[in-house]
Design a protein around this motif. Sequence first.
Motif, PDB file in Angstrom:
ATOM      1  N   HIS A   1      28.752  27.823  51.524  1.00 44.50           N
ATOM      2  CA  HIS A   1      29.692  27.374  52.287  1.00 44.50           C
ATOM      3  C   HIS A   1      31.294  27.217  51.587  1.00 44.50           C
ATOM      4  O   HIS A   1      32.065  27.365  52.286  1.00 44.50           O
ATOM      5  N   PHE A   2      30.967  27.131  50.395  1.00 42.51           N
ATOM      6  CA  PHE A   2      32.169  27.033  49.484  1.00 42.51           C
ATOM      7  C   PHE A   2      32.547  28.376  48.711  1.00 42.51           C
ATOM      8  O   PHE A   2      33.540  28.450  47.854  1.00 42.51           O
ATOM      9  N   MET A   3      32.067  29.364  49.249  1.00 38.38           N
ATOM     10  CA  MET A   3      32.466  30.791  48.391  1.00 38.38           C
ATOM     11  C   MET A   3      33.851  31.080  48.651  1.00 38.38           C
ATOM     12  O   MET A   3      34.462  31.914  47.674  1.00 38.38           O
ATOM     13  N   PRO A   4      34.376  30.631  49.790  1.00 37.55           N
ATOM     14  CA  PRO A   4      35.909  31.122  49.807  1.00 37.55           C
ATOM     15  C   PRO A   4      36.679  30.419  48.452  1.00 37.55           C
ATOM     16  O   PRO A   4      37.911  30.839  48.368  1.00 37.55           O
ATOM     17  N   LEU A   5      35.964  29.578  47.775  1.00 41.23           N
ATOM     18  CA  LEU A   5      36.680  29.065  46.363  1.00 41.23           C
ATOM     19  C   LEU A   5      36.714  30.003  45.229  1.00 41.23           C
ATOM     20  O   LEU A   5      37.388  29.922  44.389  1.00 41.23           O
ATOM     21  N   ILE A   6      35.613  31.131  45.411  1.00 36.16           N
ATOM     22  CA  ILE A   6      35.474  31.816  44.335  1.00 36.16           C
ATOM     23  C   ILE A   6      36.716  32.779  43.858  1.00 36.16           C
ATOM     24  O   ILE A   6      36.924  32.673  42.342  1.00 36.16           O
ATOM     25  N   PRO A   7      37.727  33.234  44.577  1.00 33.27           N
ATOM     26  CA  PRO A   7      38.808  33.982  43.914  1.00 33.27           C
ATOM     27  C   PRO A   7      39.574  33.029  43.014  1.00 33.27           C
ATOM     28  O   PRO A   7      40.265  33.418  42.274  1.00 33.27           O
ATOM     29  N   VAL A   8      39.861  31.707  43.568  1.00 40.76           N
ATOM     30  CA  VAL A   8      40.526  30.792  42.964  1.00 40.76           C
ATOM     31  C   VAL A   8      40.032  30.428  41.705  1.00 40.76           C
ATOM     32  O   VAL A   8      40.615  30.387  40.492  1.00 40.76           O
ATOM     33  N   TYR A   9      38.622  30.073  41.747  1.00 38.08           N
ATOM     34  CA  TYR A   9      38.042  29.750  40.437  1.00 38.08           C
ATOM     35  C   TYR A   9      37.974  30.578  39.301  1.00 38.08           C
ATOM     36  O   TYR A   9      38.287  30.606  38.053  1.00 38.08           O
ATOM     37  N   ALA A  10      38.027  32.288  40.007  1.00 37.31           N
ATOM     38  CA  ALA A  10      38.138  33.249  39.103  1.00 37.31           C
ATOM     39  C   ALA A  10      39.542  33.381  38.338  1.00 37.31           C
ATOM     40  O   ALA A  10      39.591  33.765  37.251  1.00 37.31           O
ATOM     41  N   ILE A  11      40.533  33.026  39.249  1.00 36.80           N
ATOM     42  CA  ILE A  11      41.952  33.067  38.535  1.00 36.80           C
ATOM     43  C   ILE A  11      41.887  31.751  37.444  1.00 36.80           C
ATOM     44  O   ILE A  11      42.671  32.467  36.312  1.00 36.80           O
ATOM     45  N   LEU A  12      41.348  30.784  37.503  1.00 38.21           N
ATOM     46  CA  LEU A  12      41.207  29.670  36.593  1.00 38.21           C
ATOM     47  C   LEU A  12      40.621  30.063  35.274  1.00 38.21           C
ATOM     48  O   LEU A  12      40.960  29.888  34.280  1.00 38.21           O
ATOM     49  N   TRP A  13      39.486  30.798  35.644  1.00 39.10           N
ATOM     50  CA  TRP A  13      38.744  31.217  34.611  1.00 39.10           C
ATOM     51  C   TRP A  13      39.412  32.339  33.829  1.00 39.10           C
ATOM     52  O   TRP A  13      39.576  32.428  32.463  1.00 39.10           O
ATOM     53  N   GLY A  14      40.115  33.409  34.410  1.00 39.76           N
ATOM     54  CA  GLY A  14      40.714  34.502  33.792  1.00 39.76           C
ATOM     55  C   GLY A  14      41.879  33.747  33.109  1.00 39.76           C
ATOM     56  O   GLY A  14      42.260  34.555  31.907  1.00 39.76           O
ATOM     57  N   LEU A  15      42.649  32.971  33.711  1.00 38.09           N
ATOM     58  CA  LEU A  15      43.711  32.316  32.881  1.00 38.09           C
ATOM     59  C   LEU A  15      43.166  31.897  31.656  1.00 38.09           C
ATOM     60  O   LEU A  15      44.009  32.051  30.391  1.00 38.09           O
ATOM     61  N   PHE A  16      41.992  30.953  31.538  1.00 39.50           N
ATOM     62  CA  PHE A  16      41.773  30.355  30.242  1.00 39.50           C
ATOM     63  C   PHE A  16      41.219  31.503  29.119  1.00 39.50           C
ATOM     64  O   PHE A  16      41.679  31.274  28.080  1.00 39.50           O
ATOM     65  N   ILE A  17      40.456  32.501  29.707  1.00 41.26           N
ATOM     66  CA  ILE A  17      39.957  33.558  28.648  1.00 41.26           C
ATOM     67  C   ILE A  17      41.385  34.162  28.008  1.00 41.26           C
ATOM     68  O   ILE A  17      41.245  34.510  27.061  1.00 41.26           O
ATOM     69  N   ALA A  18      42.399  34.563  28.994  1.00 38.98           N
ATOM     70  CA  ALA A  18      43.394  35.362  28.516  1.00 38.98           C
ATOM     71  C   ALA A  18      44.057  34.415  27.656  1.00 38.98           C
ATOM     72  O   ALA A  18      44.758  34.860  26.411  1.00 38.98           O
ATOM     73  N   ALA A  19      44.431  33.068  27.667  1.00 41.71           N
ATOM     74  CA  ALA A  19      44.969  32.328  26.991  1.00 41.71           C
ATOM     75  C   ALA A  19      44.293  32.018  25.440  1.00 41.71           C
ATOM     76  O   ALA A  19      45.218  32.163  24.643  1.00 41.71           O
ATOM     77  N   LEU A  20      42.858  32.282  25.730  1.00 40.80           N
ATOM     78  CA  LEU A  20      42.163  32.271  24.390  1.00 40.80           C
ATOM     79  C   LEU A  20      42.381  33.488  23.547  1.00 40.80           C
ATOM     80  O   LEU A  20      42.558  33.435  22.217  1.00 40.80           O
ATOM     81  N   LEU A  21      42.534  34.706  24.194  1.00 42.69           N
ATOM     82  CA  LEU A  21      42.712  35.877  23.648  1.00 42.69           C
ATOM     83  C   LEU A  21      43.970  35.842  22.731  1.00 42.69           C
ATOM     84  O   LEU A  21      44.191  36.311  21.778  1.00 42.69           O
ATOM     85  N   THR A  22      45.147  35.268  23.561  1.00 41.97           N
ATOM     86  CA  THR A  22      46.492  35.151  23.019  1.00 41.97           C
ATOM     87  C   THR A  22      46.517  34.242  21.823  1.00 41.97           C
ATOM     88  O   THR A  22      47.088  34.725  20.809  1.00 41.97           O
TER      89      THR A  22
END
Length: 520
Positions: free
Chosen positions: A314-335
């Motif tokens: 029922h909470f699957m509509p959250l996946i795109p937003v969680y993916a954005i947060l996940w991507g932000l952190f991994i990109a920041a870590l790479l930088t």
Amino acid sequence: MTETAPRDSWPIAYLAAALAVGLLGWHTIFEPFGRDQGIHATIAYAWGEGLTTYSEVYNIKPPLTTLMHRLSQMAFGLNMQAIRLADLIVVLASVLGLVRVMQRLNRSPAEAGFTGIGFALIYYALTHWEHAQTDGWAGMTVIPSLLCLMAGWRTEGTRRFLWMLAAGAALGVGVGFKYTVAAAGLLVFVPLVAGGSELRFRLSDLGAYVLGGALVLGAIVIALWSAGALGPFLSIQNYIRGYIAYGPQRADILTQIMVILTPSPVMAWITVAGLLPWLAALMRGESLFVAITLIWGLTGFLSGYVQGKGFAYHFMPLIPVYAILWGLFIAALLTALTRRTGRPTLARLIILGALTWCFVSTPLWPRTARTLNLLLNDAPRLAIHDFQPMPPDFDVVATQEFAARLATHRQAGDSLFLWGYETMLYLLAQEPPRYRYPYAWPFVVDFHDGRYTDDLMRRLAADPPKHIVVQDHDATPWATGRPESSAEFLALFPELRTFIEVGYEEVDRTERFRLMERRD
């Protein structure tokens, strides 16, 4: 605002996201039905056999779920793989759309690419039960809707109107899957709180947006009316209000926020850590990005919360937003690693190792490896189905094995009625549910008021089925409000129990199923 990246970095971001879907999602093609997939595939199959959904085949879901399954069957055949292939295509398109959202929001290619990878990791870490689910598809329609909104905000005149119309239509499709995703419509108001002088909210935008959604939903209503299904559809929707009104006690808010991430604590912690670069964007005044992700996240959570069950899907509509947060952190870590080491290649290798760690920390790793091993060894498809996680009230392997036994008792054209929850038996037997009620659910729920009893018994008496299957061990109190299995509930349904006892005899039995054959 992120630094401008070289133009040739963007193809890499899109390619990385697409590869993530393919590499992480290929094994889902071989996943079996969950109970929900079996129900909707059977209803879609019956539609293809000329039976009208709602009026001739009972269905509690909005119509686009049935349409999705029917289209998959038309494209890929009447099998369990059809909807898995369709789902893989939809996820791929959604992930690429999400990368485009990040690009339109002026995020870096690294953030966008890692967002796509994060979506694939979060989604495919879930089980076969959550893949190809109504809520997931509904949530994914927010992506094209948002892309249309952003395109409209940047233009004027007729083009702006058409983009807003398309945005509303896209979300209207989502509502055709699951009503609760309509909350994402609040995204149309983003210019009221973000964007500065470059973005202005206009009432005409809202009007076009609402009109687009109304056109799609109006087309659905007209289609139902023309098929004679609108009245039954509305009657069923009114009936299932009792389902919404009861259910297990809601878990605490934090549990519901995190439930979609529970398969992997590592992924959950990285997603939470993504709030740090998100807050940094807030402090830098990146109001459009912050407002969109905030509204998207809140409405995605609301879509699951108002359903009152706490089920992960029922909470699957959250996946795109969680993916954005996940991507932000991994990109920041790479930088940070690149700046710290001064060696971009080394930093990328470290991130690759981190991504590998994320992969092996999820159930994806053993599931993918085991599927590959079985395929390479030419194992039967049931062997792949057998290791999938299943609740005690559901066993897809036992259902398929019983379907094979059922085939030895049936002749072509023999009618069949199932009193139970494994609707997929009709599809496996290649015999559509001709007695309107493909599962026992409408009768065994604790709010059943007897409205369907006479209708079912009249249909059975008018053309008694050659075989009746009675299912046991399928009790789902979280979905029915009752502890009894379908077989046990017969004691509380004297009309059907007497009909079976008088006119039928048992000819086969397994732990979960009894096969009854008409005495004459």
